[in-house]
Scaffold this motif. Structure first.
Motif, PDB file in Angstrom:
ATOM      1  N   ALA A   1       3.619  -9.267  -3.079  1.00  0.00           N
ATOM      2  CA  ALA A   1       4.114  -9.550  -1.736  1.00  0.00           C
ATOM      3  C   ALA A   1       4.419  -8.258  -0.996  1.00  0.00           C
ATOM      4  N   GLY A   2       5.046  -7.315  -1.686  1.00  0.00           N
ATOM      5  CA  GLY A   2       5.380  -6.039  -1.063  1.00  0.00           C
ATOM      6  C   GLY A   2       4.153  -5.254  -0.639  1.00  0.00           C
ATOM      7  N   GLU A   3       3.114  -5.271  -1.463  1.00  0.00           N
ATOM      8  CA  GLU A   3       1.893  -4.541  -1.109  1.00  0.00           C
ATOM      9  C   GLU A   3       1.199  -5.176   0.097  1.00  0.00           C
ATOM     10  N   ASN A   4       1.312  -6.493   0.251  1.00  0.00           N
ATOM     11  CA  ASN A   4       0.773  -7.135   1.459  1.00  0.00           C
ATOM     12  C   ASN A   4       1.580  -6.744   2.696  1.00  0.00           C
ATOM     13  N   ILE A   5       2.891  -6.624   2.531  1.00  0.00           N
ATOM     14  CA  ILE A   5       3.735  -6.162   3.641  1.00  0.00           C
ATOM     15  C   ILE A   5       3.314  -4.760   4.075  1.00  0.00           C
ATOM     16  N   ALA A   6       3.108  -3.881   3.108  1.00  0.00           N
ATOM     17  CA  ALA A   6       2.680  -2.518   3.437  1.00  0.00           C
ATOM     18  C   ALA A   6       1.336  -2.519   4.161  1.00  0.00           C
ATOM     19  N   LEU A   7       0.412  -3.380   3.714  1.00  0.00           N
ATOM     20  CA  LEU A   7      -0.903  -3.471   4.365  1.00  0.00           C
ATOM     21  C   LEU A   7      -0.754  -3.908   5.818  1.00  0.00           C
ATOM     22  N   LEU A   8       0.114  -4.875   6.091  1.00  0.00           N
ATOM     23  CA  LEU A   8       0.294  -5.351   7.452  1.00  0.00           C
ATOM     24  C   LEU A   8       0.904  -4.270   8.346  1.00  0.00           C
ATOM     25  N   TYR A   9       1.826  -3.495   7.807  1.00  0.00           N
ATOM     26  CA  TYR A   9       2.374  -2.385   8.597  1.00  0.00           C
ATOM     27  C   TYR A   9       1.298  -1.333   8.873  1.00  0.00           C
ATOM     28  N   GLU A  10       0.497  -1.049   7.880  1.00  0.00           N
ATOM     29  CA  GLU A  10      -0.592  -0.086   8.078  1.00  0.00           C
ATOM     30  C   GLU A  10      -1.547  -0.564   9.170  1.00  0.00           C
ATOM     31  N   LYS A  11      -1.871  -1.848   9.162  1.00  0.00           N
ATOM     32  CA  LYS A  11      -2.824  -2.390  10.124  1.00  0.00           C
ATOM     33  C   LYS A  11      -2.273  -2.428  11.545  1.00  0.00           C
ATOM     34  N   SER A  12      -0.965  -2.317  11.696  1.00  0.00           N
ATOM     35  CA  SER A  12      -0.383  -2.358  13.037  1.00  0.00           C
ATOM     36  C   SER A  12      -0.570  -1.050  13.795  1.00  0.00           C
ATOM     37  N   HIS A  13      -1.060  -0.021  13.125  1.00  0.00           N
ATOM     38  CA  HIS A  13      -1.312   1.268  13.749  1.00  0.00           C
ATOM     39  C   HIS A  13      -2.805   1.586  13.730  1.00  0.00           C
ATOM     40  N   THR A  14      -3.321   2.112  14.811  1.00  0.00           N
ATOM     41  CA  THR A  14      -4.723   2.523  14.866  1.00  0.00           C
ATOM     42  C   THR A  14      -4.824   3.907  15.488  1.00  0.00           C
ATOM     43  N   GLU A  15      -6.005   4.469  15.392  1.00  0.00           N
ATOM     44  CA  GLU A  15      -6.211   5.800  15.964  1.00  0.00           C
ATOM     45  C   GLU A  15      -6.017   5.786  17.474  1.00  0.00           C
ATOM     46  N   VAL A  16      -5.456   6.870  17.976  1.00  0.00           N
ATOM     47  CA  VAL A  16      -5.238   7.026  19.402  1.00  0.00           C
ATOM     48  C   VAL A  16      -6.580   7.093  20.122  1.00  0.00           C
ATOM     49  N   GLU A  17      -6.651   6.382  21.249  1.00  0.00           N
ATOM     50  CA  GLU A  17      -7.842   6.443  22.091  1.00  0.00           C
ATOM     51  C   GLU A  17      -7.549   7.291  23.327  1.00  0.00           C
TER      52      GLU A  17
ATOM     53  N   ALA B   1     -13.821  14.536 -11.648  1.00  0.00           N
ATOM     54  CA  ALA B   1     -13.537  14.385 -10.225  1.00  0.00           C
ATOM     55  C   ALA B   1     -12.435  13.351 -10.020  1.00  0.00           C
ATOM     56  N   LYS B   2     -11.857  13.338  -8.814  1.00  0.00           N
ATOM     57  CA  LYS B   2     -10.773  12.423  -8.480  1.00  0.00           C
ATOM     58  C   LYS B   2     -11.137  11.603  -7.244  1.00  0.00           C
ATOM     59  N   MET B   3     -10.892  10.310  -7.323  1.00  0.00           N
ATOM     60  CA  MET B   3     -11.058   9.410  -6.187  1.00  0.00           C
ATOM     61  C   MET B   3      -9.687   9.228  -5.537  1.00  0.00           C
ATOM     62  N   THR B   4      -9.558   9.597  -4.276  1.00  0.00           N
ATOM     63  CA  THR B   4      -8.275   9.532  -3.584  1.00  0.00           C
ATOM     64  C   THR B   4      -8.111   8.195  -2.868  1.00  0.00           C
ATOM     65  N   ILE B   5      -7.027   7.494  -3.190  1.00  0.00           N
ATOM     66  CA  ILE B   5      -6.702   6.222  -2.547  1.00  0.00           C
ATOM     67  C   ILE B   5      -5.529   6.488  -1.607  1.00  0.00           C
ATOM     68  N   ASP B   6      -5.823   6.771  -0.343  1.00  0.00           N
ATOM     69  CA  ASP B   6      -4.795   7.204   0.595  1.00  0.00           C
ATOM     70  C   ASP B   6      -4.443   6.154   1.643  1.00  0.00           C
ATOM     71  N   LYS B   7      -4.984   4.950   1.519  1.00  0.00           N
ATOM     72  CA  LYS B   7      -4.675   3.862   2.433  1.00  0.00           C
ATOM     73  C   LYS B   7      -4.409   2.602   1.625  1.00  0.00           C
ATOM     74  N   TRP B   8      -3.558   1.731   2.176  1.00  0.00           N
ATOM     75  CA  TRP B   8      -3.266   0.489   1.471  1.00  0.00           C
ATOM     76  C   TRP B   8      -4.482  -0.411   1.407  1.00  0.00           C
ATOM     77  N   TRP B   9      -5.332  -0.410   2.437  1.00  0.00           N
ATOM     78  CA  TRP B   9      -6.520  -1.259   2.363  1.00  0.00           C
ATOM     79  C   TRP B   9      -7.436  -0.787   1.239  1.00  0.00           C
ATOM     80  N   LYS B  10      -7.475   0.519   0.994  1.00  0.00           N
ATOM     81  CA  LYS B  10      -8.284   1.020  -0.116  1.00  0.00           C
ATOM     82  C   LYS B  10      -7.691   0.591  -1.456  1.00  0.00           C
ATOM     83  N   LEU B  11      -6.362   0.633  -1.553  1.00  0.00           N
ATOM     84  CA  LEU B  11      -5.718   0.218  -2.799  1.00  0.00           C
ATOM     85  C   LEU B  11      -5.965  -1.260  -3.069  1.00  0.00           C
ATOM     86  N   HIS B  12      -5.881  -2.099  -2.031  1.00  0.00           N
ATOM     87  CA  HIS B  12      -6.144  -3.526  -2.207  1.00  0.00           C
ATOM     88  C   HIS B  12      -7.580  -3.759  -2.665  1.00  0.00           C
ATOM     89  N   ARG B  13      -8.519  -3.054  -2.084  1.00  0.00           N
ATOM     90  CA  ARG B  13      -9.909  -3.244  -2.510  1.00  0.00           C
ATOM     91  C   ARG B  13     -10.148  -2.697  -3.909  1.00  0.00           C
TER      92      ARG B  13
END
Length: 447
Positions: A283-299, A402-414
């Motif tokens: 549940a907590g990881e889904n909360i983090a994903l939703l907070y991450e998705k609420s922000h996008t790159e500046v246009e 080598a190392k695979m970097t998981i720096d976003k919650w959507w990447k961690l979920h996948r």
């Protein structure tokens, strides 16, 4: 074979603003590419079983969490043999699965175990594509009328592996109904868990539309909000955890979740009070994903006016682009922060040392993201010699150092979703299976 050391620039799974969506049409990414009590109701402790645990001793108790053990016990040496040998053995296994006339439940289980082992450890798209017209109907018979819980569960797992190995535009339509029937009307809890995971994979890779994807997510959310009761599994921690995990996996496909966030957040915040650590973390990881998705790159036209105190812009990490907040995720932010802080410091004596460590690690990250949504999992504010923050330090070691970097919650979920499906064969599929590789475009660095 993909070169795992190259930088992949594609970043799917990002939230787009309405302005960005008005400038482009984004195709559906799905087209491209023994009950343990828990929940908010019972509050009875439950432990999340790891991949290599499970009781198979009596031949009737089967756990979807123990596929690795089943594969390891498979007596045929062909699993990790030369291509000529394992391909020949795979053909034998496919013939066993398809030939049901004189087969027994035990024989079908053995055939499915061997079939799953080959598809997990090896990328066999060329081999199974020729047998799809026979394989899928035969396996669906075991899904619909398996004589044992184990047969049904293995058939569901086999279906998911077929979908990710040889995706098509139509397989979701073929398998969705029978899988949902197992989840809603089946008699066996572990088969229902396998069904939840299988339905998610079929939705993600089997040609489901975005509307169908959202409908499946709503189905999973209903399972969670009822603590499993809607599918006759009240207070089953493993059921609720599976639904939470697969909701998060499917949510990575959606660009804009503003309209669905409020209901989802209420459900996830409620599950933070569960007695099951697995439920709480999912549940907590889904909360983090939703907070991450609420922000996008500046246009270009996003710069806030000086008199706009609510506009929030900040760098996503030490070297990332500037991000802007698009909407409010949860209005009771203070109460949520308190709950997350409590879980990040949980010290209850009823918790094992392992569970306390899992809670502390997970919720420290989740709290960090809720407070600053541009920070991904394992984000470190420590600074290097040049004064820059280290950023995300969640790295997955791959062969060769080598190392695979998981720096976003959507990447961690996948990553977690693909690991649940492919288990010990994840890296083989990541290198060989273009669908898997495209699902998780990440930067891979040499040490």
């Amino acid at each position: 074979m993909h070169d795992l050391r190259k930088q992949v620039l594609l970043e799917s799974g990002k939230t787009l603003s309405r302005k960005a969506r008005s400038k482009q049409v984004t195709p559906s990414s799905s087209r491209a590419n023994s009950a343990a009590p828990s929940g908010a109701g019972s509050r009875i402790p439950s432990r999340n079983v790891s991949d290599d645990e499970g009781d198979l001793s009596d031949g009737t108790q089967w756990s979807s969490n123990s596929l690795d053990e089943l594969i390891t016990r498979d007596p045929v040496d062909a699993v990790d043999a030369t291509p000529e040998v394992w391909i020949a053995d795979l053909h034998d296994r496919m013939n066993e699965v398809c030939d049901r006339k004189r087969s027994s439940a035990q024989g079908r289980e053995d055939g499915l175990v061997g079939f799953i082992a080959r598809l997990t450890r090896h990328y066999a798209q060329a081999e199974i594509s020729r047998k799809m017209d026979e394989l899928v109907p035969a396996i669906l018979k075991s899904v619909k009328s398996g004589q044992t819980e184990k047969e049904t569960g293995l058939a569901l797992s086999a279906l998911a592996l077929i979908v990710v190995t040889d995706p098509s535009e139509t397989i979701y339509d073929t398998v969705c109904g029978p899988i949902r029937t197992v989840i809603t009307d089946g008699q066996h809890p572990q088969a229902k868990i396998a069904g939840i995971h299988s339905l998610s994979v079929a939705t993600f890779y089997g040609g489901a539309t975005m509307d169908e994807t959202e409908e499946v997510m709503d189905f999973f959310l209903d399972i969670v909000s009822s603590d499993g009761a809607m599918i006759e599994e009240a207070d089953n921690a493993q059921i609720v955890t599976a639904a939470l995990e697969e909701w998060g996996f499917l949510a990575t496909q959606l660009d804009d979740m503003e309209e669905s966030t409020e209901v989802a957040m209420d459900t996830f915040v409620d599950q933070l009070e569960s007695s099951s650590v697995g439920v709480q973390v999912a549940a907590g990881e889904n909360i983090a994903l939703l907070y991450e998705k609420s922000h996008t790159e500046v246009e270009s036209d996003d710069e806030p006016e000086p008199e706009d105190p609510d506009a929030e812009m900040e760098p996503s990490n030490a070297n990332g682009p500037r991000m802007v907040k698009r909407y409010t995720v949860y209005r009771q932010q203070h109460q949520l922060t308190q709950a997350l802080e409590s879980l990040a410091k949980a010290s209850s004596k009823r918790l094992s040392k392992r569970d306390r460590k899992q809670l502390h690690l997970a919720f420290s990250d989740i709290l960090n993201t809720v407070e600053k949504p541009t920070r991904g999992p394992r984000y470190s504010t420590a600074r290097d010699d040049e004064g820059k923050e280290y950023g995300s330090r969640l790295k997955i070691t791959i062969p060769g150092g080598a190392k695979m970097t998981i720096d976003k919650w959507w990447k961690l979920h996948r990553f977690n979703g693909l690991k649940r499906l492919l288990r010990s064969g994840f890296l083989e599929h990541y290198e060989q299976n273009e669908v898997v590789f495209d699902s998780l475009p990440v930067i891979v660095e040499d040490e």
